[in-house]
Write a protein that holds these residues in place. Structure first.
Motif, PDB file in Angstrom:
ATOM      1  N   LEU A  68       1.014  -1.261   0.049  1.00  0.00           N
ATOM      2  CA  LEU A  68       0.080   0.080  -0.094  1.00  0.00           C
ATOM      3  C   LEU A  68       0.783   1.281   0.090  1.00  0.00           C
ATOM      4  CD1 LEU A  68      -3.028   1.042  -0.078  1.00  0.00           C
ATOM      5  CD2 LEU A  68      -2.824   0.899   2.595  1.00  0.00           C
ATOM      6  N   PHE A  69       1.802   1.260   0.885  1.00  0.00           N
ATOM      7  CA  PHE A  69       3.007   2.467   0.767  1.00  0.00           C
ATOM      8  C   PHE A  69       3.615   2.681  -0.369  1.00  0.00           C
ATOM      9  CE2 PHE A  69       7.006   4.258   2.100  1.00  0.00           C
ATOM     10  CZ  PHE A  69       6.534   5.650   2.405  1.00  0.00           C
ATOM     11  N   LEU A  70       4.062   1.627  -1.103  1.00  0.00           N
ATOM     12  CA  LEU A  70       4.652   1.694  -2.337  1.00  0.00           C
ATOM     13  C   LEU A  70       3.624   2.191  -3.443  1.00  0.00           C
ATOM     14  CD1 LEU A  70       7.169  -1.228  -2.239  1.00  0.00           C
ATOM     15  CD2 LEU A  70       7.567   0.973  -2.273  1.00  0.00           C
ATOM     16  N   GLN A  71       2.432   1.685  -3.407  1.00  0.00           N
ATOM     17  CA  GLN A  71       1.576   2.276  -4.442  1.00  0.00           C
ATOM     18  C   GLN A  71       0.943   3.589  -4.336  1.00  0.00           C
ATOM     19  OE1 GLN A  71       0.277   0.568  -7.111  1.00  0.00           O
ATOM     20  NE2 GLN A  71      -0.892   2.396  -7.596  1.00  0.00           N
ATOM     21  N   VAL A  72       0.803   4.078  -3.064  1.00  0.00           N
ATOM     22  CA  VAL A  72       0.563   5.487  -2.666  1.00  0.00           C
ATOM     23  C   VAL A  72       1.662   6.403  -3.056  1.00  0.00           C
ATOM     24  CG1 VAL A  72       0.020   7.005  -0.898  1.00  0.00           C
ATOM     25  CG2 VAL A  72      -1.249   5.081  -1.021  1.00  0.00           C
ATOM     26  N   LEU A  73       2.787   6.002  -2.806  1.00  0.00           N
ATOM     27  CA  LEU A  73       4.005   6.559  -3.455  1.00  0.00           C
ATOM     28  C   LEU A  73       4.148   6.839  -4.738  1.00  0.00           C
ATOM     29  CD1 LEU A  73       7.342   5.335  -1.468  1.00  0.00           C
ATOM     30  CD2 LEU A  73       6.282   7.889  -1.077  1.00  0.00           C
ATOM     31  N   LYS A  74       3.774   5.852  -5.517  1.00  0.00           N
ATOM     32  CA  LYS A  74       3.738   5.876  -7.023  1.00  0.00           C
ATOM     33  C   LYS A  74       2.676   6.663  -7.610  1.00  0.00           C
ATOM     34  CE  LYS A  74       3.128   2.929 -11.046  1.00  0.00           C
ATOM     35  NZ  LYS A  74       1.759   3.713 -11.776  1.00  0.00           N
ATOM     36  N   GLU A  75       1.415   6.635  -6.867  1.00  0.00           N
ATOM     37  CA  GLU A  75       0.238   7.563  -7.449  1.00  0.00           C
ATOM     38  C   GLU A  75       0.490   8.852  -7.027  1.00  0.00           C
ATOM     39  OE1 GLU A  75      -3.180   5.780  -5.100  1.00  0.00           O
ATOM     40  OE2 GLU A  75      -3.142   4.042  -6.383  1.00  0.00           O
ATOM     41  N   VAL A  76       1.124   9.275  -5.792  1.00  0.00           N
ATOM     42  CA  VAL A  76       1.661  10.796  -5.446  1.00  0.00           C
ATOM     43  C   VAL A  76       2.273  11.329  -6.626  1.00  0.00           C
ATOM     44  CG1 VAL A  76       2.485  12.299  -4.042  1.00  0.00           C
ATOM     45  CG2 VAL A  76       1.126  10.709  -3.138  1.00  0.00           C
ATOM     46  N   ILE A  77       3.557  10.476  -7.007  1.00  0.00           N
ATOM     47  CA  ILE A  77       4.461  10.836  -8.159  1.00  0.00           C
ATOM     48  C   ILE A  77       3.937  10.913  -9.471  1.00  0.00           C
ATOM     49  CG2 ILE A  77       6.647  10.376  -9.362  1.00  0.00           C
ATOM     50  CD1 ILE A  77       6.727  11.329  -6.121  1.00  0.00           C
ATOM     51  N   ASP A  78       3.142  10.023  -9.840  1.00  0.00           N
ATOM     52  CA  ASP A  78       2.157  10.059 -11.105  1.00  0.00           C
ATOM     53  C   ASP A  78       1.346  11.573 -11.181  1.00  0.00           C
ATOM     54  OD1 ASP A  78       3.324   7.748 -11.897  1.00  0.00           O
ATOM     55  OD2 ASP A  78       1.634   6.517 -11.479  1.00  0.00           O
ATOM     56  N   GLU A  79       0.661  11.744 -10.012  1.00  0.00           N
ATOM     57  CA  GLU A  79      -0.158  12.935  -9.932  1.00  0.00           C
ATOM     58  C   GLU A  79       0.843  14.163  -9.983  1.00  0.00           C
ATOM     59  OE1 GLU A  79      -2.359  12.595  -6.355  1.00  0.00           O
ATOM     60  OE2 GLU A  79      -3.438  10.844  -7.105  1.00  0.00           O
ATOM     61  N   GLU A  80       1.955  14.215  -9.563  1.00  0.00           N
ATOM     62  CA  GLU A  80       2.720  15.329  -9.496  1.00  0.00           C
ATOM     63  C   GLU A  80       3.175  15.453 -10.796  1.00  0.00           C
ATOM     64  OE1 GLU A  80       5.231  15.253  -5.348  1.00  0.00           O
ATOM     65  OE2 GLU A  80       6.119  14.773  -7.126  1.00  0.00           O
ATOM     66  N   GLN A  81       3.624  14.327 -11.695  1.00  0.00           N
ATOM     67  CA  GLN A  81       4.051  14.470 -13.032  1.00  0.00           C
ATOM     68  C   GLN A  81       2.835  14.736 -14.098  1.00  0.00           C
ATOM     69  OE1 GLN A  81       6.010  10.699 -13.586  1.00  0.00           O
ATOM     70  NE2 GLN A  81       7.823  11.402 -12.542  1.00  0.00           N
ATOM     71  N   ALA A  82       1.713  14.400 -13.758  1.00  0.00           N
ATOM     72  CA  ALA A  82       0.620  14.902 -14.455  1.00  0.00           C
ATOM     73  C   ALA A  82       0.414  16.204 -14.288  1.00  0.00           C
ATOM     74  CB  ALA A  82      -0.726  14.223 -14.012  1.00  0.00           C
ATOM     75  N   LEU A  83       0.564  17.078 -13.481  1.00  0.00           N
ATOM     76  CA  LEU A  83       0.674  18.357 -13.279  1.00  0.00           C
ATOM     77  C   LEU A  83       1.496  19.371 -14.099  1.00  0.00           C
ATOM     78  CD1 LEU A  83      -0.269  18.791  -9.417  1.00  0.00           C
ATOM     79  CD2 LEU A  83      -1.627  18.842 -11.215  1.00  0.00           C
ATOM     80  N   TYR A  84       2.448  18.806 -14.670  1.00  0.00           N
ATOM     81  CA  TYR A  84       3.630  19.423 -15.358  1.00  0.00           C
ATOM     82  C   TYR A  84       3.365  19.410 -16.821  1.00  0.00           C
ATOM     83  CZ  TYR A  84       5.620  20.061 -10.640  1.00  0.00           C
ATOM     84  OH  TYR A  84       5.860  20.518  -9.636  1.00  0.00           O
TER      85      TYR A  84
END
Length: 93
Positions: free
Chosen positions: A77-93
């Motif tokens: 769960l922790f690894l998946q949430v990290l990935k989702e947060v990074i993916d969302e950050e990258q989508a903003l740029y």
């Protein structure tokens, strides 16, 4: 208590311990996000989660087994949430 209730209880206890560790050392979150950003932006995402888990284990007080087959539900769960947060950050740029 059914086996699914026992499983849910075990997962809740794992998450409680993990959250406690994060609250005791808030730098873990920042370090983990930096590690995930670096590994997920390197191009090859294959094996990135294992590399992220290994580096987090090497540099913080969070221990995630090297073998993904040994990851607890809290680890996954922790690894998946990290990935989702990074993916969302990258989508903003």
């Amino acid at each position: 208590m059914s086996s699914s209730e026992i499983q849910k209880t075990r997962i809740i206890h794992e998450l409680q311990g993990f959250i406690r560790k994060l609250l005791q050392d808030p730098k873990i979150l920042e370090q983990s996000l930096d590690i995930a950003r670096r590994h997920l932006s390197e191009g090859s995402r294959e094996g990135a989660m294992a590399r992220i888990a290994n580096e987090i284990s090497d540099t913080t007080s969070v221990h995630i087994p090297e073998d993904p087959a040994e990851h607890s539900e809290a680890d996954k769960l922790f690894l998946q949430v990290l990935k989702e947060v990074i993916d969302e950050e990258q989508a903003l740029y």
